[in-house]
Design an enzyme around this catalytic site. Structure first.
Site, PDB file in Angstrom:
ATOM      1  N   GLU A  47      70.455 -17.681  -1.545  1.00 11.20           N
ATOM      2  CA  GLU A  47      70.871 -17.365  -2.917  1.00 11.20           C
ATOM      3  C   GLU A  47      71.208 -15.881  -3.019  1.00 11.20           C
ATOM      4  O   GLU A  47      70.339 -15.027  -2.866  1.00 11.20           O
ATOM      5  CB  GLU A  47      69.738 -17.705  -3.899  1.00 11.20           C
ATOM      6  N   ARG A  51      73.849  -9.531  -9.124  1.00  8.43           N
ATOM      7  CA  ARG A  51      73.269  -8.373  -9.802  1.00  8.43           C
ATOM      8  C   ARG A  51      73.802  -7.066  -9.270  1.00  8.43           C
ATOM      9  O   ARG A  51      73.386  -6.006  -9.706  1.00  8.43           O
ATOM     10  CB  ARG A  51      71.747  -8.347  -9.610  1.00  8.43           C
ATOM     11  N   THR A  74      71.331 -15.806 -10.467  1.00  8.11           N
ATOM     12  CA  THR A  74      71.475 -15.009 -11.689  1.00  8.11           C
ATOM     13  C   THR A  74      72.752 -15.367 -12.448  1.00  8.11           C
ATOM     14  O   THR A  74      73.408 -14.507 -13.029  1.00  8.11           O
ATOM     15  CB  THR A  74      71.430 -13.480 -11.401  1.00  8.11           C
ATOM     16  N   LYS A 134      64.462 -25.000 -11.415  1.00  7.29           N
ATOM     17  CA  LYS A 134      63.765 -23.809 -10.921  1.00  7.29           C
ATOM     18  C   LYS A 134      62.664 -23.480 -11.934  1.00  7.29           C
ATOM     19  O   LYS A 134      62.926 -23.455 -13.142  1.00  7.29           O
ATOM     20  CB  LYS A 134      64.788 -22.674 -10.831  1.00  7.29           C
TER      21      LYS A 134
HETATM   22  C1  3PG Z   1      64.375 -13.088  -8.861  1.00  7.08           C
HETATM   23  O1  3PG Z   1      64.396 -11.855  -8.906  1.00  7.08           O
HETATM   24  O2  3PG Z   1      65.323 -13.832  -9.104  1.00  7.08           O
HETATM   25  C2  3PG Z   1      63.120 -13.761  -8.495  1.00  7.08           C
HETATM   26  O3  3PG Z   1      62.087 -13.240  -9.236  1.00  7.08           O
HETATM   27  C3  3PG Z   1      62.840 -13.696  -7.028  1.00  7.08           C
HETATM   28  O4  3PG Z   1      62.498 -12.446  -6.636  1.00  7.08           O
HETATM   29  P1  3PG Z   1      60.994 -12.123  -6.210  1.00  7.08           P
HETATM   30  O5  3PG Z   1      60.662 -13.033  -5.058  1.00  7.08           O
HETATM   31  O6  3PG Z   1      61.067 -10.676  -5.807  1.00  7.08           O
HETATM   32  O7  3PG Z   1      60.137 -12.343  -7.403  1.00  7.08           O
END
Ligand code: 3PG
Length: 211
Positions: A47, A51, A74, A134
């Site tokens: 994924e 961003r 996102t 999700k």
């Molecule tokens: C995100 O930022 O989409 C999720 O929180 C996954 O990131 P993380 O594993 O750093 O929380």
């Protein structure tokens, strides 16, 4: 693509590996070696979060890596869906869901893993046909105990929890009957990417793939 078809495709992706790496790519030059390292380590479903300015080109570069299935994360607005699809994304992930976003994914034939954090959000998605969701933000929303609490009242929904999960926390989620896989960024640390330490990322992927 109907919601049922979109969700069935997301289910298949979630069954490919125990972890979906959540990637924030600042430097386009990192995209291909990063994807190669993760796929070589046993994590084929990737994924790329929309961003950073490099994200869409990164999806384009990574989509060419054999054995990988690259999607866009996102997704917030219909424009994101069209751009992701044009860049070669094979699926989408969103932190939550709006009708406009769901409409866009369905009309663009983009399988979607839509986010839900509460029973009501999950039920709304279920009403529309999304049985694969999700669970986000997983840790902040109660973690593995919260996810497990959804299993009995919402038996038709299976989840990919994401948000604050790491190698140590993942097994608890993966032991839940309604958990397909987890998402997480820990397999692609920023410092390893900046150093071009693809061997370390491959090792982290291998460790995650063994969960
Ligand atoms: C995100 O930022 O989409 C999720 O929180 C996954 O990131 P993380 O594993 O750093 O929380």
């Amino acid at each position: 693509m109907t919601p049922t078809e979109a969700s069935a495709a997301a289910l298949d992706l979630c069954r490919m590996a125990p972890v979906i790496p959540v990637l924030v790519i600042d430097d386009l030059a990192h995209a291909r070696p990063l994807a190669e390292a993760l796929v070589a380590g046993g994590l084929p479903v990737l994924e790329v979060t929309l961003r950073t300015p490099a994200a869409l080109d990164a999806i384009r570069a990574m989509a060419a890596v054999p054995g990988g299935v690259v999607g866009a994360g996102t997704l917030l607005a219909p424009e994101d869906v069209a751009a992701a699809k044009a860049a070669g994304a094979r699926f989408g992930v969103s932190p939550g869901a709006t009708d406009r976003l769901l409409d866009a994914c369905e009309s663009n034939d983009l399988p979607l893993l839509p986010g839900a954090a509460t029973a009501s959000e999950a039920m709304r998605l279920l009403e529309r046909g999304y049985t694969t969701q999700k669970f986000f933000p997983a840790e902040a929303s109660g973690g593995a105990p919260a996810l497990k609490s959804f299993a009995s009242p919402l038996p038709r929904i299976t989840f990919c929890p994401t948000g604050g999960i790491d190698l140590k926390k993942a097994p608890d989620y993966l032991s839940a009957p309604n958990c397909l896989c987890v998402g997480g960024s820990w397999v692609a640390p920023k410092d390893a990417m900046q150093a071009g330490d693809w061997g370390r990322i491959e090792a982290l992927a291998r460790e995650a793939a063994g969960l």
